[in-house]
Design a protein around this motif. Structure first.
Motif, PDB file in Angstrom:
ATOM      1  N   SER A 164       0.596  -1.159   0.099  1.00 42.90           N
ATOM      2  CA  SER A 164      -0.650   0.094   0.008  1.00 42.90           C
ATOM      3  C   SER A 164       0.596   1.112  -0.399  1.00 42.90           C
ATOM      4  N   SER A 165       0.009   2.533  -0.267  1.00 43.10           N
ATOM      5  CA  SER A 165       0.820   3.456  -0.335  1.00 43.10           C
ATOM      6  C   SER A 165       1.548   4.347   0.993  1.00 43.10           C
ATOM      7  N   GLY A 166       1.766   3.539   1.752  1.00 41.15           N
ATOM      8  CA  GLY A 166       2.665   3.120   3.186  1.00 41.15           C
ATOM      9  C   GLY A 166       4.458   2.607   3.225  1.00 41.15           C
ATOM     10  N   HIS A 167       4.228   2.265   2.212  1.00 41.45           N
ATOM     11  CA  HIS A 167       5.523   1.583   1.383  1.00 41.45           C
ATOM     12  C   HIS A 167       6.609   2.548   1.358  1.00 41.45           C
ATOM     13  N   PRO A 168       6.288   3.308   0.567  1.00 42.70           N
ATOM     14  CA  PRO A 168       7.798   4.519  -0.261  1.00 42.70           C
ATOM     15  C   PRO A 168       8.245   4.800   1.595  1.00 42.70           C
ATOM     16  N   VAL A 169       7.775   5.627   2.250  1.00 43.67           N
ATOM     17  CA  VAL A 169       8.129   6.190   3.385  1.00 43.67           C
ATOM     18  C   VAL A 169       8.615   5.187   4.823  1.00 43.67           C
ATOM     19  N   ALA A 170       8.728   3.801   4.251  1.00 45.87           N
ATOM     20  CA  ALA A 170       8.352   2.856   5.971  1.00 45.87           C
ATOM     21  C   ALA A 170       9.845   3.136   6.525  1.00 45.87           C
TER      22      ALA A 170
ATOM     23  N   SER B 114       2.689   2.189 -16.148  1.00 47.97           N
ATOM     24  CA  SER B 114       3.674   1.117 -16.439  1.00 47.97           C
ATOM     25  C   SER B 114       4.558   0.758 -15.733  1.00 47.97           C
ATOM     26  N   PRO B 115       5.359  -0.260 -15.120  1.00 44.78           N
ATOM     27  CA  PRO B 115       6.476   0.339 -14.289  1.00 44.78           C
ATOM     28  C   PRO B 115       6.792   1.521 -14.563  1.00 44.78           C
ATOM     29  N   ASP B 116       7.595   2.829 -15.042  1.00 46.50           N
ATOM     30  CA  ASP B 116       8.116   3.731 -14.634  1.00 46.50           C
ATOM     31  C   ASP B 116       7.350   5.100 -14.195  1.00 46.50           C
ATOM     32  N   GLU B 117       6.408   4.713 -14.904  1.00 50.51           N
ATOM     33  CA  GLU B 117       5.346   5.717 -14.252  1.00 50.51           C
ATOM     34  C   GLU B 117       5.183   5.335 -12.352  1.00 50.51           C
ATOM     35  N   PHE B 118       5.516   4.521 -12.385  1.00 59.00           N
ATOM     36  CA  PHE B 118       4.476   3.760 -10.581  1.00 59.00           C
ATOM     37  C   PHE B 118       5.739   3.912  -9.423  1.00 59.00           C
ATOM     38  N   ASP B 119       7.084   3.691 -11.144  1.00 58.51           N
ATOM     39  CA  ASP B 119       8.040   4.047 -10.050  1.00 58.51           C
ATOM     40  C   ASP B 119       8.419   5.485  -9.829  1.00 58.51           C
ATOM     41  N   ALA B 120       7.760   6.296 -10.968  1.00 62.97           N
ATOM     42  CA  ALA B 120       8.042   8.128 -10.759  1.00 62.97           C
ATOM     43  C   ALA B 120       7.002   8.370  -9.900  1.00 62.97           C
ATOM     44  N   MET B 121       6.099   7.500  -9.010  1.00 62.95           N
ATOM     45  CA  MET B 121       4.890   8.305  -8.487  1.00 62.95           C
ATOM     46  C   MET B 121       5.756   7.812  -7.669  1.00 62.95           C
ATOM     47  N   ILE B 122       6.516   6.438  -6.998  1.00 63.84           N
ATOM     48  CA  ILE B 122       6.272   6.172  -5.798  1.00 63.84           C
ATOM     49  C   ILE B 122       7.355   7.093  -4.807  1.00 63.84           C
ATOM     50  N   ARG B 123       8.928   7.629  -6.060  1.00 63.61           N
ATOM     51  CA  ARG B 123      10.132   8.429  -5.749  1.00 63.61           C
ATOM     52  C   ARG B 123       9.421   9.867  -5.526  1.00 63.61           C
TER      53      ARG B 123
ATOM     54  N   PRO C  90      15.624  -2.506   7.384  1.00 67.00           N
ATOM     55  CA  PRO C  90      16.762  -3.639   6.697  1.00 67.00           C
ATOM     56  C   PRO C  90      16.797  -3.382   5.599  1.00 67.00           C
ATOM     57  N   PHE C  91      15.944  -2.149   4.404  1.00 65.42           N
ATOM     58  CA  PHE C  91      15.558  -2.334   3.249  1.00 65.42           C
ATOM     59  C   PHE C  91      15.344  -0.357   2.744  1.00 65.42           C
ATOM     60  N   ASP C  92      16.012   0.204   1.833  1.00 60.96           N
ATOM     61  CA  ASP C  92      15.354   1.595   1.362  1.00 60.96           C
ATOM     62  C   ASP C  92      13.921   1.218   1.126  1.00 60.96           C
ATOM     63  N   PRO C  93      12.934   1.432   0.906  1.00 66.00           N
ATOM     64  CA  PRO C  93      12.349   1.074   0.341  1.00 66.00           C
ATOM     65  C   PRO C  93      11.740   1.901  -1.173  1.00 66.00           C
ATOM     66  N   VAL C  94      12.950   2.369  -1.686  1.00 66.12           N
ATOM     67  CA  VAL C  94      12.815   3.382  -3.512  1.00 66.12           C
ATOM     68  C   VAL C  94      14.179   2.715  -4.178  1.00 66.12           C
ATOM     69  N   LYS C  95      15.448   2.546  -3.137  1.00 71.09           N
ATOM     70  CA  LYS C  95      15.918   1.752  -4.119  1.00 71.09           C
ATOM     71  C   LYS C  95      16.279  -0.129  -3.745  1.00 71.09           C
ATOM     72  N   ASP C  96      15.821  -0.864  -3.189  1.00 67.33           N
ATOM     73  CA  ASP C  96      15.584  -1.953  -3.121  1.00 67.33           C
ATOM     74  C   ASP C  96      14.907  -2.701  -3.395  1.00 67.33           C
ATOM     75  N   PHE C  97      13.642  -1.650  -4.517  1.00 68.64           N
ATOM     76  CA  PHE C  97      12.121  -2.236  -5.331  1.00 68.64           C
ATOM     77  C   PHE C  97      12.416  -1.499  -6.206  1.00 68.64           C
ATOM     78  N   VAL C  98      11.583  -2.141  -7.497  1.00 66.42           N
ATOM     79  CA  VAL C  98      11.445  -1.440  -8.300  1.00 66.42           C
ATOM     80  C   VAL C  98       9.446  -2.085  -8.826  1.00 66.42           C
ATOM     81  N   GLY C  99       9.082  -0.781  -9.303  1.00 61.91           N
ATOM     82  CA  GLY C  99       7.251  -0.656  -9.271  1.00 61.91           C
ATOM     83  C   GLY C  99       7.373  -1.665 -10.763  1.00 61.91           C
TER      84      GLY C  99
END
Length: 320
Positions: A91-97, A293-302, A105-114
Motif C-alpha cells: 500500500s501507499s505507506g511503502h515509500p516512507v517505510a 507502467s513500471p516507469d510511471e509507478f516508479d516515478a510516483m513512488i519516488r 533493513p531495506f530502502d523502499p525506493v532503492k531496493d524495489f522496482v515498481g
C-alpha cells in the motif's frame, strides 16, 4: 584499444538484454509468490488473491499469496532473487517505510522496482459512535482539549492508515497518540471498543459498520466524496484545506528484476484487472482500478517518498 573495449561492453550489454528478453518469453515457468506485508482479510490481501487467481489461469502456473505482516515481509522481498518469481502487493505507506521505521533493513525506493499500481481508495475518518465529535472541527477541538490523551489506530507502522493519520495530525496541529495493530480488523476493533478514538480505514471497508450504526464516519480523506458514502463530506470541505490523502495499492518487485519481465508482469496484471468479473469485484469493494507502467509507478513512488518523507521528518517521526 579503447574502441575495442567499448565494442566489447556493447556486445555484452546486448547479450544481457537478449537473455532478459528470452527469459520474459519463458516467464513464468514455475510458481510465483505475491507477498502481502499485511494480515489476511486486509484490503491488500483481498485484491492480491483476486489477482493471483487470474494470473494463475493466464500463466498456467501457480500464483500464491503469502501473508507476512510487517517489516519482515517487506524485507523478505527486498532480499529475494531478482527473477520475477517473488512480487509484493503493498500500500501507499511503502515509500516512507524507512522514515517511519529507521531500523527497517531495506530502502523502499532503492531496493524495489515498481511493477504497476493496481487500485486506489480514499480513507474514511472513523470514530467511535459515542465520541462527542461529529465533524473534523469537532474532533480537532476535542483533541486540543484533551491533548496527548486521544489515540489513533492503524493497521501497523508504515500502513496507509498510519500515514494518513500522521499527516492529518500534523496538518491539524493536534497531539494524538499512534496505536499500531497487526492489521485492519484489529484496528477497527479498537474503535468498536473505544480503545482508539480515530482510525483512517479504507473507505470501502466501513460501509456495513457505518450503515449498521456501529461506527461514525466524520469525513473522507480524498479530494472528492466517496460514492458509496455520498453524505460524508471530505476533510477539505470541512475547512482543513491543507489535507488531502488518496491511498493506493500496487505491485513491486526486487530492484534488479529485468525490465522485460517487469513489463510482462505489469501488462498481464493490467489485463486481468480489466476483466469484467475482476472489475466488478474491485468495484464491489469500493476500489478504483488504476494501472501504470513500471516507469510511471516508479516515478510516483519516488515522488511520494520525497513529499511524505519530508512531512514526516519535519514532524520528528522516526527520529528516535
Amino acid at each position: 584499444m579503447m574502441r575495442c573495449i567499448g565494442w566489447g561492453v556493447a556486445v555484452l550489454m546486448a547479450a544481457v538484454s537478449s537473455a532478459a528478453a528470452q527469459d520474459a518469453t519463458r516467464y513464468p515457468n514455475q510458481m510465483v509468490r505475491i507477498v502481502v506485508p499485511f494480515s489476511a482479510g486486509s484490503n491488500t490481501d483481498g485484491q492480491a488473491r483476486i489477482i493471483a487467481d487470474k494470473l494463475s489461469e493466464l500463466w498456467k502456473q501457480q500464483v500464491i499469496v503469502e501473508n507476512r505482516p510487517g517489516v519482515a515481509g517487506t524485507a523478505s522481498v527486498a532480499k529475494a532473487a531478482a527473477d520475477g518469481y517473488t512480487l509484493m502487493l503493498t500500500s501507499s505507506g511503502h515509500p516512507v517505510a524507512n522514515v517511519i521505521n529507521r531500523t527497517a533493513p531495506f530502502d523502499p525506493v532503492k531496493d524495489f522496482v515498481g511493477v504497476t499500481q493496481t487500485t486506489s481508495v480514499p480513507a474514511a475518518l472513523v470514530v467511535p459512535l459515542d465520541l462527542p465529535a461529529k465533524s473534523v472541527s469537532d474532533f480537532i477541538a476535542l483533541a486540543r482539549q484533551k491533548s496527548g490523551t486521544l489515540n489513533f489506530a492503524s493497521a501497523g507502522t508504515a500502513s496507509t492508515s498510519y500515514l494518513a493519520g500522521e499527516v492529518f495530525k500534523q496538518v491539524a496541529k493536534i497531539d494524538i497518540v499512534h496505536i499500531p495493530h497487526k492489521g485492519a480488523p484489529e484496528a477497527m476493533t479498537s474503535i468498536l471498543r473505544n480503545d482508539s478514538q480515530l482510525y483512517f480505514a479504507s473507505a470501502n471497508s466501513t460501509t456495513e459498520l457505518y450503515e449498521a450504526k456501529k461506527i461514525a464516519i466524520i469525513a473522507v480523506s480524498s479530494g472528492n466524496r466517496f460514492p458509496p458514502l455520498p453524505n460524508v463530506p471530505t476533510v477539505k470541505e470541512q475547512g482543513l484545506a491543507g489535507y488531502e490523502y488518496d491511498s493506493w495499492f500496487g505491485v513491486l518487485a526486487p530492484a534488479a528484476v529485468p525490465k522485460p519481465i517487469l513489463s510482462k508482469v505489469s501488462q498481464d496484471i493490467a489485463r486481468v484487472l480489466r476483466l469484467p468479473d475482476v472489475a466488478e469485484k474491485m468495484k464491489a469493494q469500493g476500489l478504483v482500478v488504476a494501472t501504470q507502467s513500471p516507469d510511471e509507478f516508479d516515478a510516483m513512488i519516488r515522488s511520494e517518498a520525497d513529499r511524505y518523507g519530508k512531512i514526516l521528518r519535519d514532524a520528528g517521526v522516526g527520529a528516535n
